[in-house]
Design a protein around this motif. Structure first.
Motif, mmCIF file in Angstrom:
data_model
loop_
_atom_site.group_PDB
_atom_site.id
_atom_site.type_symbol
_atom_site.label_atom_id
_atom_site.label_comp_id
_atom_site.label_asym_id
_atom_site.label_seq_id
_atom_site.Cartn_x
_atom_site.Cartn_y
_atom_site.Cartn_z
ATOM 1 N N ALA A 159 0.756 -1.088 0.017
ATOM 2 C CA ALA A 159 -0.002 0.065 -0.114
ATOM 3 C C ALA A 159 1.111 1.275 -0.012
ATOM 4 C CB ALA A 159 -0.858 0.036 1.189
ATOM 5 N N ILE A 160 1.997 1.297 0.508
ATOM 6 C CA ILE A 160 2.967 2.362 0.590
ATOM 7 C C ILE A 160 3.412 2.746 -0.844
ATOM 8 C CG2 ILE A 160 5.364 2.988 1.385
ATOM 9 C CD1 ILE A 160 4.424 2.049 4.302
ATOM 10 N N VAL A 161 3.664 1.620 -1.521
ATOM 11 C CA VAL A 161 4.080 1.940 -2.841
ATOM 12 C C VAL A 161 2.938 2.946 -3.705
ATOM 13 C CG1 VAL A 161 4.249 0.829 -5.120
ATOM 14 C CG2 VAL A 161 5.360 -0.308 -3.213
ATOM 15 N N ASN A 162 1.814 2.661 -3.330
ATOM 16 C CA ASN A 162 0.659 3.531 -3.968
ATOM 17 C C ASN A 162 0.756 4.821 -3.367
ATOM 18 O OD1 ASN A 162 -0.379 1.327 -5.382
ATOM 19 N ND2 ASN A 162 -1.388 0.296 -3.773
ATOM 20 N N ASP A 163 1.055 4.778 -1.979
ATOM 21 C CA ASP A 163 1.254 6.300 -1.175
ATOM 22 C C ASP A 163 2.353 7.178 -1.857
ATOM 23 O OD1 ASP A 163 -0.815 5.383 0.338
ATOM 24 O OD2 ASP A 163 0.390 4.901 1.872
ATOM 25 N N LEU A 164 3.379 6.656 -2.202
ATOM 26 C CA LEU A 164 4.626 7.425 -2.663
ATOM 27 C C LEU A 164 4.729 7.496 -4.168
ATOM 28 C CD1 LEU A 164 6.984 6.091 -0.120
ATOM 29 C CD2 LEU A 164 5.832 7.997 0.372
ATOM 30 N N TYR A 165 4.213 6.892 -5.015
ATOM 31 C CA TYR A 165 4.582 6.626 -6.153
ATOM 32 C C TYR A 165 3.474 6.678 -7.271
ATOM 33 C CZ TYR A 165 9.076 5.153 -4.276
ATOM 34 O OH TYR A 165 10.249 5.360 -3.501
ATOM 35 N N PHE A 166 3.668 6.943 -8.490
ATOM 36 C CA PHE A 166 2.632 7.360 -9.143
ATOM 37 C C PHE A 166 2.604 5.957 -10.280
ATOM 38 C CE2 PHE A 166 4.607 11.562 -9.061
ATOM 39 C CZ PHE A 166 3.340 12.210 -8.696
ATOM 40 N N LEU A 167 1.578 6.215 -11.098
ATOM 41 C CA LEU A 167 1.021 4.945 -11.708
ATOM 42 C C LEU A 167 2.093 4.385 -12.653
ATOM 43 C CD1 LEU A 167 -2.416 4.034 -13.754
ATOM 44 C CD2 LEU A 167 -0.124 3.979 -14.827
ATOM 45 N N HIS A 168 2.842 5.115 -13.356
ATOM 46 C CA HIS A 168 3.791 4.791 -14.396
ATOM 47 C C HIS A 168 5.210 4.450 -13.607
ATOM 48 C CE1 HIS A 168 5.071 9.053 -13.492
ATOM 49 N NE2 HIS A 168 6.302 8.572 -13.763
ATOM 50 N N GLU A 169 5.424 4.376 -12.033
ATOM 51 C CA GLU A 169 6.529 4.150 -11.346
ATOM 52 C C GLU A 169 5.931 2.681 -10.542
ATOM 53 O OE1 GLU A 169 8.529 8.083 -9.967
ATOM 54 O OE2 GLU A 169 6.526 7.434 -9.173
ATOM 55 N N ARG A 170 4.639 2.536 -10.452
ATOM 56 C CA ARG A 170 4.262 1.570 -9.585
ATOM 57 C C ARG A 170 4.589 0.019 -9.766
ATOM 58 N NH1 ARG A 170 -1.923 2.290 -9.767
ATOM 59 N NH2 ARG A 170 -1.479 4.267 -9.006
ATOM 60 N N PRO A 224 8.251 9.454 7.817
ATOM 61 C CA PRO A 224 7.242 10.200 8.248
ATOM 62 C C PRO A 224 5.929 9.214 7.653
ATOM 63 C CG PRO A 224 8.575 11.480 6.661
ATOM 64 C CD PRO A 224 8.938 10.173 6.471
ATOM 65 N N GLU A 225 4.650 9.688 8.215
ATOM 66 C CA GLU A 225 3.545 9.118 7.754
ATOM 67 C C GLU A 225 3.208 9.213 6.189
ATOM 68 O OE1 GLU A 225 0.478 7.030 7.534
ATOM 69 O OE2 GLU A 225 0.886 7.405 9.897
ATOM 70 N N THR A 226 2.968 8.115 5.757
ATOM 71 C CA THR A 226 2.543 8.216 4.319
ATOM 72 C C THR A 226 0.933 8.366 3.993
ATOM 73 O OG1 THR A 226 2.456 5.602 4.057
ATOM 74 C CG2 THR A 226 4.729 7.005 3.742
ATOM 75 N N ARG A 227 0.209 7.946 5.121
ATOM 76 C CA ARG A 227 -1.325 7.980 4.829
ATOM 77 C C ARG A 227 -1.780 9.475 4.672
ATOM 78 N NH1 ARG A 227 -5.401 7.327 10.085
ATOM 79 N NH2 ARG A 227 -3.920 9.236 10.571
ATOM 80 N N TYR A 228 -2.693 9.384 3.362
ATOM 81 C CA TYR A 228 -2.874 10.984 3.039
ATOM 82 C C TYR A 228 -4.329 10.642 2.524
ATOM 83 C CZ TYR A 228 -2.794 15.343 0.350
ATOM 84 O OH TYR A 228 -3.107 16.759 0.268
ATOM 85 N N ALA A 435 7.629 -12.490 -9.935
ATOM 86 C CA ALA A 435 6.841 -12.283 -11.089
ATOM 87 C C ALA A 435 5.447 -12.144 -10.983
ATOM 88 C CB ALA A 435 7.239 -12.992 -12.303
ATOM 89 N N VAL A 436 4.670 -13.248 -10.435
ATOM 90 C CA VAL A 436 3.327 -13.081 -10.167
ATOM 91 C C VAL A 436 2.785 -12.143 -9.258
ATOM 92 C CG1 VAL A 436 1.427 -14.665 -9.324
ATOM 93 C CG2 VAL A 436 3.273 -15.565 -10.825
ATOM 94 N N PRO A 437 3.092 -11.966 -8.018
ATOM 95 C CA PRO A 437 2.676 -11.008 -7.284
ATOM 96 C C PRO A 437 2.877 -9.667 -7.801
ATOM 97 C CG PRO A 437 4.597 -11.911 -6.213
ATOM 98 C CD PRO A 437 4.276 -12.798 -7.276
ATOM 99 N N SER A 438 3.956 -9.303 -8.321
ATOM 100 C CA SER A 438 4.561 -7.801 -9.051
ATOM 101 C C SER A 438 3.307 -7.676 -9.653
ATOM 102 C CB SER A 438 5.835 -7.912 -9.549
ATOM 103 O OG SER A 438 7.020 -8.195 -8.641
ATOM 104 N N ILE A 439 3.175 -8.358 -10.828
ATOM 105 C CA ILE A 439 2.106 -8.314 -11.785
ATOM 106 C C ILE A 439 0.582 -8.087 -11.247
ATOM 107 C CG2 ILE A 439 1.156 -9.054 -13.887
ATOM 108 C CD1 ILE A 439 3.640 -10.494 -14.550
ATOM 109 N N THR A 440 0.268 -9.228 -10.530
ATOM 110 C CA THR A 440 -1.107 -9.188 -10.031
ATOM 111 C C THR A 440 -1.340 -8.104 -9.033
ATOM 112 O OG1 THR A 440 -0.554 -10.744 -8.585
ATOM 113 C CG2 THR A 440 -1.554 -11.522 -10.684
ATOM 114 N N MET A 441 -0.614 -7.887 -8.016
ATOM 115 C CA MET A 441 -0.824 -6.764 -7.203
ATOM 116 C C MET A 441 -0.800 -5.405 -7.481
ATOM 117 S SD MET A 441 0.689 -7.782 -3.250
ATOM 118 C CE MET A 441 2.121 -7.747 -3.662
ATOM 119 N N THR A 442 0.088 -5.150 -8.549
ATOM 120 C CA THR A 442 -0.128 -3.985 -9.434
ATOM 121 C C THR A 442 -1.335 -3.679 -10.075
ATOM 122 O OG1 THR A 442 2.285 -4.166 -9.339
ATOM 123 C CG2 THR A 442 1.218 -2.208 -10.865
#
Length: 522
Positions: A159-170, A224-228, A435-442
């Motif tokens: 979830a923190i990946v989604n907090d900090l980075y944009f779609l094209h970086e995810r 710091p806190e990443t919740r936004y 490979a599988v979780p990287s693709i499916t979770m994104t």
């Protein structure tokens, strides 16, 4: 109850590149008035927070799963059977999954920072406990409580990946995060084999204590806190009015995130920064308030309703089998390689994790960076429009490699073939774990971004529970059916689950449109 469409109108389909200039469009849209938005943090600040979370999840798996080369010796030291000794890994796997359902709602309500500070400290204490354990039960419980602490990162790290980075970086960042999870289970046993052989298994735990303590200090002082609270309703599905912003219009976004210098942000040019930037003391506070529009009780219930989403079902099943097959080899290989006819020492036994590590790295590359480039290429071919289903195409890579690896490993053990067959088999199976979780979770994040923490909670929690159910019976299964039949069945199951990606890839857009009308979000 709300529909997902009320929270985000894009339905996962977004204009990733401008149709006129081909420049990247930022998704989600960062705040133009709040410098405290994690998407607007300086790059170094994002990377420090992300690296500390990756280090935490790595160390959770390093200290627990990394002990596997010592299993054969521990079974002799504590007079335990193979099945009893495997409990040192089996029960922590179950705990890692179950307590996702505790940590994620708590973090969503009170904030991610206090959860990570507490869990980091608890993990360090548990490793001290394990290093000092004088009995098998004490060692087992130290691993179980450490898994309770480590479970805080299973879904929240993603979830923190989604907090900090944009779609094209995810995608690439999710690949790094999944590599950290898997790396603990490959680098850990690799190092532990030499440690056990030279100075004893307890020093594996003491080494874990040192690194965990260092990471705890980093979390306390630099994360710091990443919740936004982000307004996703501002996103438009297919805006035809996107324009390239000038350097002046990008303002603080450009100065604080130089890596998006060639990216464009569609926002009113009249907006200016009106919210003061938090001081370091404010950022390091353990209290960031609680949401006023929901309750902790609702946050505990909300994730379970999301299980009806097809992408979530596919993601957790795919991750479950990718995890189970790798951990099965981790549990079984010490009893294969340290017994006749191989009769390897624990230090040599640990070398089997070299192909495992290489498989993990390749899987993370294929499921992260390569998928990111492929999706971007598909978007360019589609007038700059990004479709989440473009990520699923490269699942063909683990679908070919993992079953082949299962068959090679199974035949290698049963026929007592050269150790190279076991190494190659394990390396191919390990590709699926990243490979599988990287693709499916994104893919899940792309489809259901406003509720991604809850959706990823289901993926991470349920995959561990399913994997535990399989692994609990893998030793009796191998004993009764043999390695060829067991790993041959695993190969078939993996292919069957990966085949579910075909209808998602073909009809995913239609499925997303339909499911986003379901009124199931609390």
């Amino acid at each position: 109850m709300h529909t997902l469409n009320e929270l985000d109108q894009t339905e996962g389909t977004v204009q990733l590149r401008s149709s006129t200039s081909a420049k990247i469009i930022l998704h989600p849209k960062p705040s133009a008035t709040d410098p405290n938005d994690p998407l607007r943090w300086p790059r170094w600040k994002k990377h420090v927070a992300f690296t500390s979370i990756c280090a935490f999840t790595f160390l959770a798996n390093y200290g627990i799963g990394g002990l596997s080369p010592a299993f054969y010796g521990l079974s002799i030291e504590f007079h335990k059977t193979q099945s009893e000794t495997s409990a040192l890994l089996l029960w922590p796997i179950l705990v890692l999954g179950l307590f996702n359902f505790f940590w994620v709602p708590v973090a969503n309500y009170f904030g991610k920072r206090p959860v990570f500070v507490f869990a980091s400290l608890l993990l360090c204490v548990c490793y001290i406990w394990g290093a000092c354990a004088q009995g098998f039960e004490s060692l087992l419980w130290s691993n179980i409580v450490a898994a309770f602490a480590g479970s805080s990162t299973e879904a929240l790290g993603a979830a923190i990946v989604n907090d900090l980075y944009f779609l094209h970086e995810r995608g690439a960042k999710m690949g790094v995060y999944v590599s950290a999870i898997s790396g603990g289970n490959t680098i850990g046993p690799l190092i532990c084999g030499f440690v056990v052989q030279s100075i004893g298994w307890r020093w594996h735990k003491w080494i874990s204590v040192v690194f965990t303590a260092v990471n705890f200090l980093v979390v306390v002082f630099l994360c710091p806190e990443t919740r936004y609270i982000r307004d996703y309703t501002q996103n438009l599905a297919m805006s035809s009015t996107v324009s390239t912003a000038s350097d002046k219009e990008l303002g603080v976004v450009e100065r604080t995130t130089p890596h998006v210098a060639n990216e464009i942000l569609s926002s009113p040019t009249s907006e200016v920064v009106t919210i003061p930037k938090n001081t370091w003391k404010q950022e390091m506070s353990l209290w960031s308030g609680t949401p006023s529009d929901t309750s902790l009780f609702k946050l505990f219930i909300r994730p379970f309703l999301l299980l009806v989403y097809p992408a979530v079902i596919f993601a957790f099943l795919g991750y479950a089998v990718a995890l189970a097959w790798v951990v099965a080899i981790n549990i079984l290989n010490p009893f294969v390689l340290q017994a006749p006819p191989y009769s390897w020492a624990p230090s040599i036994n640990g070398l089997i994790n070299i192909p495992g590590l290489l498989g993990n790295i390749f899987g993370a590359f294929a499921g992260g960076w390569l998928v990111e480039r492929y999706s971007d290429w598909r978007a360019k071919k589609n007038g700059g429009v990004f479709q989440p289903e473009s990520r699923l195409t490269l699942l063909v890579i683990p679908t070919l490699l993992v079953p082949t690896g299962c068959l090679v490993f199974g035949y290698g053990v049963q026929e007592a073939l050269s150790w190279t067959s076991l190494f190659f088999g394990y390396g191919m199976v390990a590709v699926g774990l990243t490979a599988v979780p990287s693709i499916t979770m994104t893919y899940v994040s792309d489809c259901y971004l406003p509720v991604a923490p809850d959706a990823l909670l289901l993926v991470n929690g349920l995959k561990n529970i399913v994997a535990f159910g399989f692994l609990y019976g893998v030793v009796p299964w191998v004993t009764k059916a043999g390695y060829v039949n067991t790993f041959g069945t695993q190969a078939g199951v993996f292919v069957a689950i990966m085949a579910l990606a075909i209808p998602l890839a073909m009809f995913g857009k239609r499925v997303r449109h339909k499911t986003r009308q379901w009124r199931i979000i609390l």
